[in-house]
Scaffold this active site. Structure first.
Site, PDB file in Angstrom:
ATOM      1  N   LYS A 178      15.254  82.872  31.528  1.00  0.00           N
ATOM      2  CA  LYS A 178      14.777  82.531  32.869  1.00  0.00           C
ATOM      3  C   LYS A 178      14.134  83.808  33.396  1.00  0.00           C
ATOM      4  CE  LYS A 178      14.457  81.436  37.295  1.00  0.00           C
ATOM      5  NZ  LYS A 178      13.940  82.783  37.675  1.00  0.00           N
ATOM      6  N   GLY A 235      22.072  91.407  37.493  1.00  0.00           N
ATOM      7  CA  GLY A 235      21.561  91.162  38.843  1.00  0.00           C
ATOM      8  C   GLY A 235      22.653  91.324  39.870  1.00  0.00           C
ATOM      9  N   SER A 236      22.543  90.577  40.939  1.00  0.00           N
ATOM     10  CA  SER A 236      23.458  90.758  42.059  1.00  0.00           C
ATOM     11  C   SER A 236      24.812  90.112  41.786  1.00  0.00           C
ATOM     12  CB  SER A 236      22.861  90.133  43.319  1.00  0.00           C
ATOM     13  OG  SER A 236      22.891  88.717  43.199  1.00  0.00           O
ATOM     14  N   ARG A 237      25.792  90.554  42.548  1.00  0.00           N
ATOM     15  CA  ARG A 237      27.135  89.982  42.430  1.00  0.00           C
ATOM     16  C   ARG A 237      27.116  88.495  42.799  1.00  0.00           C
ATOM     17  NH1 ARG A 237      32.134  93.324  44.820  1.00  0.00           N
ATOM     18  NH2 ARG A 237      33.848  91.854  44.581  1.00  0.00           N
ATOM     19  N   GLY A 239      24.648  86.397  42.633  1.00  0.00           N
ATOM     20  CA  GLY A 239      23.962  85.643  41.583  1.00  0.00           C
ATOM     21  C   GLY A 239      24.821  85.475  40.347  1.00  0.00           C
ATOM     22  N   GLY A 240      25.458  86.560  39.931  1.00  0.00           N
ATOM     23  CA  GLY A 240      26.305  86.492  38.747  1.00  0.00           C
ATOM     24  C   GLY A 240      27.493  85.560  38.945  1.00  0.00           C
ATOM     25  N   GLU A 259      26.220  91.421  34.414  1.00  0.00           N
ATOM     26  CA  GLU A 259      26.356  92.806  34.858  1.00  0.00           C
ATOM     27  C   GLU A 259      25.948  92.773  36.323  1.00  0.00           C
ATOM     28  OE1 GLU A 259      25.208  95.688  36.319  1.00  0.00           O
ATOM     29  OE2 GLU A 259      23.791  96.254  34.745  1.00  0.00           O
ATOM     30  N   CYS A 293      21.745 100.019  38.442  1.00  0.00           N
ATOM     31  CA  CYS A 293      23.140  99.586  38.486  1.00  0.00           C
ATOM     32  C   CYS A 293      24.064 100.794  38.427  1.00  0.00           C
ATOM     33  CB  CYS A 293      23.481  98.664  37.320  1.00  0.00           C
ATOM     34  SG  CYS A 293      22.117  98.216  36.276  1.00  0.00           S
ATOM     35  N   GLU A 384      28.311  97.404  47.480  1.00  0.00           N
ATOM     36  CA  GLU A 384      27.166  98.117  46.919  1.00  0.00           C
ATOM     37  C   GLU A 384      26.003  98.116  47.916  1.00  0.00           C
ATOM     38  OE1 GLU A 384      25.453  96.212  43.480  1.00  0.00           O
ATOM     39  OE2 GLU A 384      24.620  98.084  42.707  1.00  0.00           O
TER      40      GLU A 384
END
Lengths: 518, 518
Positions: A178, A235-237, A239-240, A259, A293, A384
């Site tokens: 994606k 990516g972002s928390r 999103g993950g 990650e 990151c 973050e």
């Protein structure tokens, strides 16, 4: 989009890159896809899987090298497009391209080295008492088609042919990417290069697809698709965690290697509160607008005069720094908001704030300071701030450091600067750091992640969703493999890696010992 | 209970074993614990963790061997108690005790062999351009305190000092066992032996605790406890999924290695529809009252006269078999219910049913038959009947087998019987089997799991909650380890396994190559 080697123009809206410096839309528009394209790509991946996984490690190594060659063959067009879409400087992108092709070639080396299939053989012993011992042979097989999500901050090294793609392909898994919506043109260029290598290697097109989608639905559809077997994400928390929730709610849950978020604590011991260290810290903090990151977002500095002087130096240096254009306007806004939230917490003082950069999307870097007791009392200070902002925590020594470290969430890295006379204190801290972080850096800075065999770019939750692995370095291949044992299969039926003739020349562990060891 | 070496009598109800043959309660009653004991055991494990994980592999090997010696030192008392609580025959329990001590000693070998810490070293290259290459060293560290759930069907080999405990302790993780309520006395005897080895090894008591709880709350409290880092479980699908849900809902999710449910398909090719194979199948099916995770509960037999004759032979043999006492009355009832549900599905015919055994808890073995099209149409026919019951699926050849295999849930094992002339057909089937099962058995039966280096006792969901691993065999240690990298640490601060002097004599991968390989 590119689905199994075929160009596809989606009809569910469009995605258009934006020059992050000017906000101007870039040509062309890319037709976005949806569930239909997910289905088509996942099915093609599934259909390609048995053919692809039957290739020898040597064949897959050649394929990975062809991808690297094809990416290089895109020449300046790739760098220019990535620059326009990401705002990242050309020199950085040339380095990142080298890292991307370098990691493809490194996985080729891993495949040729011969232990990636993890062969273990316990030969039969027909005369064992009370029952004969069977012949048992183990190898690792690829898990199946893998979904890879391109990252915003590495348009090359963690996107269409980045680390997740390289390690999944090396493992023998077809990949459905994606592509990140911030750099669809870069993604399509790279996807074309991968497709060229697929064709040149005589592989089925379904080994690789790259999808474009306007919203988050396409990603959820991809992770939820029954033919997808694992997920790589950077990516972002938020999103993950959203993808993790989709994966866990499936009838057959699948692993997600996300990650996500890390503030990368730095521990400065008294003898290292120097101007050089201050300069090194501010350089690491502001590198690439802080969009790593591994950005050092948390710094432990002792209370007292030397610490005060160090903080003042940092404040002055940050105050002299200018903002750099961030990857997208959304990332810029999120950074400003996150920094404002930290600044608003009781007990937090601003140590220094630079100036905004010349574009409308280059917010000022900033450094804040807080007492360790306030830090411990306010978990929200661990959030973050993705960008060039950090929080300095002032403390009274190793006991404070231990308490604060134990209160930290999982991290990708932890960094220590200390003089030899302070090593005894560092030694007290190390076990706590090992439990909180995937990589411990001494005397340097966490930004800059070597791609090698020993690297760990991972860490306990929420740094990643699965702290047993790494997304950078050759160990990353293990994320996409699972062991299978063969008991008493006749040689005619044994797969190559566990066949007695060892046609793929794999390193083998026989009765628990690696063959050929002196 | 035993908490960190101390005997503890819980006050939240009591647990009493029951003779499964007679239903008679056995003395003594064990005081059950709750959240307070979970807290105490988890905290003691956490406090012991840094000391325990700092032991060398050689020291941990000696500790594991001491546990094996101490379990053997329990002598006949252990076998007798296990027999009374489980109803399993004495000979089986003596074999199982040998397997238990054998796997403890096998993990000791693994620790001494030197690769379990997974050392990888990429040495510095100060003159690399454009930037010096740092020194990066990787090792695997134990994840932290591990919760282990004793199984009902292996009171020794998968309970207090069973495979999960052995692999977690080998990895360097303290263990908190939730003992199975069917055999609390057996569990306490073994727990005492482990505690004796803990003391004799000079280790902190928190390295090992064993809890008893009356309901399921104590298990949920254990998995939800913030100091627990991973979970090992062998049992029912419902039980495993419940613990998985607790683990995933934690603020910091943790891995759960649950070995849950499998019907272990068997593929009989036409040339192997012999009386010997029928006898072998019925023997494997009824072994130990069918109470094995690897029990062959699904058999593919071709349509036609030879298949009919084979099914008739199986029916006759099963009809002549008597039920054996099951592990608990609850397991016996669940078996009867599960078999009745399968029998009630449209299209299912009974092929043979034996007689109930002499105790009130020894239900009759049974075999059913169904057409492959009905099997494909009714996913509920894949439900496990934990006990001596199987479903024969009649089909028209390899295409049917492929379709049925692709429709199967994940399995621990798949078994094939075929003659050389049929290997081409088997070769078509093998890739599908590899995707569905962790172990492929040829010409034998899935019951009987070797404990060695190559074994995989795992498989895709729902055979296990994590198909990337195994719960039997030496690879099981990897479940409880995670990698950590050290960048540019001075030698004085480097942990032993990655120290330049290599004091623990670990096998090391340097620049991607295993040292010492010829």
């Amino acid at each position: 989009m590119l689905v199994a080697g075929e160009p596809v123009v989606g009809t569910e809206g469009e995605v258009r890159a934006v020059d992050p410096a000017t906000g101007a839309a870039l040509e062309p528009a890319f037709g976005a896809g949806g569930a239909a394209e997910v289905e088509r790509a996942a099915r093609a991946a599934e259909e390609a899987f048995d053919t692809y996984r039957a290739t020898s490690p040597q064949e897959r190594a050649a394929f990975l090298e062809r991808i690297a060659d094809a990416v290089e063959g895109l020449g300046d067009e790739l760098v220019e497009r990535a620059r326009a879409e990401s705002g990242l400087p050309e020199a950085r992108l040339r380095t990142e391209r080298g890292r991307t092709t370098g990691q493809l070639r490194l996985f080729a080396e891993v495949l040729r080295e011969g232990s990636s299939t993890g062969v273990r053989i316990d030969p039969a012993r027909p005369d064992r008492e009370p029952a004969p011992r069977p012949d048992v042979r183990q190898r690792r097989v690829p898990v199946g088609p893998v979904a890879v999500f391109g990252s915003s901050n590495f348009p090359l090294a963690f996107s269409n042919a980045g680390g997740d793609t390289a390690s999944a392909l090396a493992a023998g898994c077809p990949v459905v990417v994606k592509a990140h919506n911030a750099h669809p043109g870069t993604g399509m260029l790279v996807a074309g290069a991968v497709a060229e290598a697929v064709a040149a290697s005589g592989l089925p097109g379904g080994v690789y697809s790259s999808l474009i989608g306007a919203g988050t639905e396409i990603g959820a559809a991809l992770v939820g698709h029954p033919l997808i077997a694992a997920v790589g994400f950077t990516g972002s928390r938020a999103g993950g965690l959203a993808l993790l929730a989709v994966a866990q709610a499936r009838p057959q849950p699948i692993p997600v290697y996300a990650e996500m978020s890390s503030i990368n604590p730095v521990y400065l011991f008294p003898d290292r509160l120097t101007d050089d260290v201050a300069t090194g810290f501010v350089g690491s903090l502001t590198l690439g607008a802080g969009q790593f990151c591994t950005n050092p977002g948390l710094v432990f500095v002792p209370r007292g005069g030397a610490g005060d002087r160090f903080v003042a130096t940092v404040g002055a240096q940050v105050g002299a720094a200018a903002g750099q254009t961030m990857l997208t306007a959304g990332i810029g806004r999120a950074f400003v908001d996150a920094a404002a939230r930290v600044a608003a917490v009781a007990g937090v003082r601003e140590v220094g704030r630079g100036s905004a950069g010349p574009t409308g999307n280059a917010p000022a870097p900033a450094v804040f300071e807080v007492d360790v007791r306030d830090f411990l009392a306010r978990p929200e200070l661990q959030a973050e701030m993705f960008g060039a902002a950090a929080l300095i925590v002032r403390h009274d020594g190793v006991d404070d450091l231990l308490a604060a470290t134990r209160a930290l969430e999982g991290q990708l890295t932890a960094t220590v600067h200390a003089a030899p006379a302070e090593y005894a204190d560092v030694a007290r801290l190390l076990p706590a750091l090992e439990r909180r972080a995937g990589r411990i850096v001494f005397g340097g800075w966490p930004t800059g992640v070597e791609v090698n065999h020993a690297m760990v770019h991972g860490g306990p939750f929420p740094a990643t969703s699965d702290g047993r692995t790494t997304s950078v370095g050759t160990l990353a291949i293990e994320r996409f493999l699972r062991p299978v044992a063969y008991q008493d299969l006749p040689a005619e039926l044994l797969p190559e890696p566990v066949h007695p003739d060892n046609p793929w020349r794999q390193l083998r562990r026989v009765d628990g010992r690696i063959e050929g060891l002196a």
